[in-house]
Design an enzyme around this catalytic site. Structure first.
Site, mmCIF file in Angstrom:
data_model
loop_
_atom_site.group_PDB
_atom_site.id
_atom_site.type_symbol
_atom_site.label_atom_id
_atom_site.label_comp_id
_atom_site.label_asym_id
_atom_site.label_seq_id
_atom_site.Cartn_x
_atom_site.Cartn_y
_atom_site.Cartn_z
ATOM 1 N N ARG A 164 36.021 47.521 70.381
ATOM 2 C CA ARG A 164 36.325 48.648 71.290
ATOM 3 C C ARG A 164 37.492 49.487 70.767
ATOM 4 O O ARG A 164 38.375 49.891 71.528
ATOM 5 C CB ARG A 164 36.673 48.158 72.705
ATOM 6 C CG ARG A 164 35.542 47.525 73.449
ATOM 7 C CD ARG A 164 34.417 48.541 73.720
ATOM 8 N NE ARG A 164 33.496 48.016 74.695
ATOM 9 C CZ ARG A 164 32.497 47.184 74.401
ATOM 10 N NH1 ARG A 164 32.294 46.817 73.150
ATOM 11 N NH2 ARG A 164 31.697 46.751 75.357
ATOM 12 N N SER A 236 32.867 48.401 81.861
ATOM 13 C CA SER A 236 33.999 47.455 81.795
ATOM 14 C C SER A 236 35.309 48.221 81.932
ATOM 15 O O SER A 236 35.558 49.159 81.175
ATOM 16 C CB SER A 236 34.022 46.749 80.445
ATOM 17 O OG SER A 236 32.800 46.137 80.182
ATOM 18 N N GLU A 332 40.322 49.164 79.165
ATOM 19 C CA GLU A 332 39.390 49.760 78.216
ATOM 20 C C GLU A 332 39.250 51.258 78.508
ATOM 21 O O GLU A 332 39.017 52.073 77.631
ATOM 22 C CB GLU A 332 38.029 49.063 78.331
ATOM 23 C CG GLU A 332 37.155 49.316 77.131
ATOM 24 C CD GLU A 332 35.682 49.319 77.475
ATOM 25 O OE1 GLU A 332 35.202 50.326 78.021
ATOM 26 O OE2 GLU A 332 35.030 48.326 77.179
HETATM 27 N N1 EPU Z 1 31.444 36.190 83.720
HETATM 28 C C1 EPU Z 1 32.010 35.722 84.878
HETATM 29 N N2 EPU Z 1 31.943 36.509 85.995
HETATM 30 C C2 EPU Z 1 31.321 37.725 85.998
HETATM 31 C C3 EPU Z 1 30.721 38.181 84.822
HETATM 32 C C4 EPU Z 1 30.808 37.401 83.685
HETATM 33 O O1 EPU Z 1 32.573 34.642 84.921
HETATM 34 O O2 EPU Z 1 31.337 38.380 87.050
HETATM 35 C C5 EPU Z 1 31.570 35.366 82.502
HETATM 36 C C6 EPU Z 1 30.345 34.523 82.228
HETATM 37 O O3 EPU Z 1 30.776 33.307 81.699
HETATM 38 C C7 EPU Z 1 29.608 35.298 81.160
HETATM 39 C C8 EPU Z 1 30.751 35.935 80.402
HETATM 40 O O4 EPU Z 1 31.745 36.220 81.390
HETATM 41 O O5 EPU Z 1 28.858 34.455 80.339
HETATM 42 C C9 EPU Z 1 30.373 37.196 79.669
HETATM 43 O O6 EPU Z 1 29.793 38.131 80.591
HETATM 44 P P1 EPU Z 1 28.826 39.296 80.077
HETATM 45 O O7 EPU Z 1 27.808 38.744 79.174
HETATM 46 O O8 EPU Z 1 28.385 40.069 81.267
HETATM 47 O O9 EPU Z 1 29.743 40.168 79.138
HETATM 48 P P2 EPU Z 1 31.259 40.662 79.214
HETATM 49 O O10 EPU Z 1 32.030 40.001 78.137
HETATM 50 O O11 EPU Z 1 31.786 40.574 80.602
HETATM 51 C C10 EPU Z 1 30.872 42.561 77.453
HETATM 52 C C11 EPU Z 1 31.115 44.035 77.342
HETATM 53 C C12 EPU Z 1 30.057 44.825 78.104
HETATM 54 C C13 EPU Z 1 28.688 44.470 77.521
HETATM 55 C C14 EPU Z 1 28.488 42.950 77.651
HETATM 56 C C15 EPU Z 1 27.209 42.478 76.993
HETATM 57 C C16 EPU Z 1 33.509 44.278 77.024
HETATM 58 C C17 EPU Z 1 34.807 44.734 77.620
HETATM 59 N N3 EPU Z 1 32.446 44.364 77.821
HETATM 60 O O12 EPU Z 1 31.060 42.214 78.817
HETATM 61 O O13 EPU Z 1 30.289 46.204 77.863
HETATM 62 O O14 EPU Z 1 27.654 45.156 78.193
HETATM 63 O O15 EPU Z 1 29.569 42.245 76.987
HETATM 64 O O16 EPU Z 1 27.334 42.536 75.610
HETATM 65 O O17 EPU Z 1 33.475 43.866 75.869
HETATM 66 C C18 EPU Z 1 31.303 48.200 78.697
HETATM 67 O O18 EPU Z 1 32.010 48.199 77.689
HETATM 68 O O19 EPU Z 1 31.416 49.095 79.570
HETATM 69 C C19 EPU Z 1 30.361 47.105 78.908
HETATM 70 C C20 EPU Z 1 29.652 47.022 80.022
#
Ligand code: EPU
Length: 336
Positions: A164, A236, A332
């Site tokens: 990012r 995010s 972000e």
């Molecule tokens: N999780 C929770 N609670 C929640 C959501 C997630 O505990 O409400 C935990 C779970 O363990 C899950 C882990 O967090 O396995 C990861 O969650 P997720 O796969 O939804 O991904 P993220 O790390 O929260 C990142 C990006 C997203 C992108 C997703 C999928 C960043 C800041 N965000 O989110 O990007 O869509 O991975 O690759 O890196 C964005 O940048 O606007 C965005 C949506």
């Protein structure tokens, strides 16, 4: 050339958080000539450069000139049997570009379907999702210097892409406006990436191609992330923090199930969503500002929140995360 400068313009239609503030002056540009003319005329006022407005939180009226990049066009500039180089105007909607790639059977951006925002903003934060980042398909971008109006081409290795992150968020912040981007895309057979767990699960038993991957990404995103047309948000709000291995081992003692991904040597990335969720904030609502019930990383405007309401909630979350986990969350989203 006729430039349509407006006064006291509401920015409500131009930001996906749905915040209603005014800009003292406002102008849209569709060509480099128009952009250079605006930069030439405007040496005094502060500038706010807007693409799709999907990564910013406006907290007060903007006492300067808002410049909206509105150029259009997608064209193949070079190709052989295996690859196509595609030039895309900064003002094109990102997801429309992904759909164009699917129609033309060009691979590389299918995992990035449905990310809000415009093409010009995509390199600034090196957008990424479901195992793929923009830098993997990025060839170069054409950018205009705000100081001189001159055009400069940035090749990939000049952009310092990171998670990012890019040079445009660091040393060159506020110095250049991206006007078009060139991508290297694959013709069939495509190199597919279904490494992200939720994605491979969704695709089990289905035909694997760029179209089905994009469809799966659209399904996953729609189930977790709010549609900005219905409920204001910027995806995010925080970056996923990267912590040291030592610190991670400490946390793991206390939270044996803490999700984590390896990052650089001796570093671990923790999902900020998990930290926020563990604090009990998922679905939290304070009047018009809240934390999305399906993804704790996304802050939402239920309709009439001000930018200050959202910022206050973000700071409250950041303070709690610091207090409980001794981790600093970085925003972000750009706060203006
Ligand atoms: N999780 C929770 N609670 C929640 C959501 C997630 O505990 O409400 C935990 C779970 O363990 C899950 C882990 O967090 O396995 C990861 O969650 P997720 O796969 O939804 O991904 P993220 O790390 O929260 C990142 C990006 C997203 C992108 C997703 C999928 C960043 C800041 N965000 O989110 O990007 O869509 O991975 O690759 O890196 C964005 O940048 O606007 C965005 C949506």
């Amino acid at each position: 050339m006729v430039l349509n400068f407006q006064k006291d313009t509401s920015l409500l239609p131009y930001n996906t958080f749905g915040i209603d503030v005014e800009s003292k002056h406002f102008v849209g540009v569709k060509s480099i000539d128009e952009l250079q003319a605006v930069l030439n005329q405007n040496k005094q006022e502060k500038l706010l450069v807007l693409g799709g407005g999907s990564n910013l939180l406006l907290t007060k009226d903007f006492e300067g000139l808002t410049l909206r990049i509105q150029n259009r066009g997608i064209e193949i500039v070079e190709q052989d049997d295996r690859k196509a180089r595609v030039k895309v105007a900064a003002g094109e909607n990102w997801h429309d570009f992904v759909l164009w790639c699917l129609e033309n059977d060009l691979g590389g951006v299918e995992n990035l379907a449905l990310i809000p925002g415009n093409v010009g903003a995509a390199p600034i934060q090196n957008i990424g999702a479901y195992g793929v980042e923009l830098r993997e398909v990025f060839e170069s971008c054409e950018a205009i210097s705000i100081d001189t109006g001159k055009v400069k081409i940035f090749k990939k290795d000049e952009c310092d892409f990171g998670y990012r992150n890019s040079i445009f968020k660091n040393t060159l912040k506020g110095k250049y406006i991206i006007f078009s981007v060139q991508f290297n895309l694959n013709k069939p057979p495509h190199a597919l990436n279904i490494s992200y767990k939720g994605l491979s699960e969704n695709l089990e038993g289905k035909i694997l191609n760029i179209q089905s991957i994009a469809q799966a990404v659209i399904e996953i995103r729609s189930s977790k992330l709010p549609d900005p047309k219905k409920i204001g948000n910027c995806g995010s709000f925080f970056k996923n923090p990267v912590i040291t291995l030592i610190k991670f081992n400490d946390l793991k003692q206390q939270y044996p199930d803490i999700p984590h991904y390896p990052d650089q040597v001796d570093k671990i990335k923790i999902p900020a969503a998990w930290l926020i969720d563990t604090l009990g904030y998922k679905g939290y609502r304070n009047h018009e500002a809240g934390v999305h019930p399906n993804q704790a990383l996304v802050l939402v405007n239920y309709g009439n929140a001000t930018g200050a309401d959202i910022k206050k909630l973000a700071q409250q979350i950041r303070n709690k995360v610091k207090e409980k986990f001794a981790i600093n969350l970085e925003f972000e989203v750009n706060i203006i």
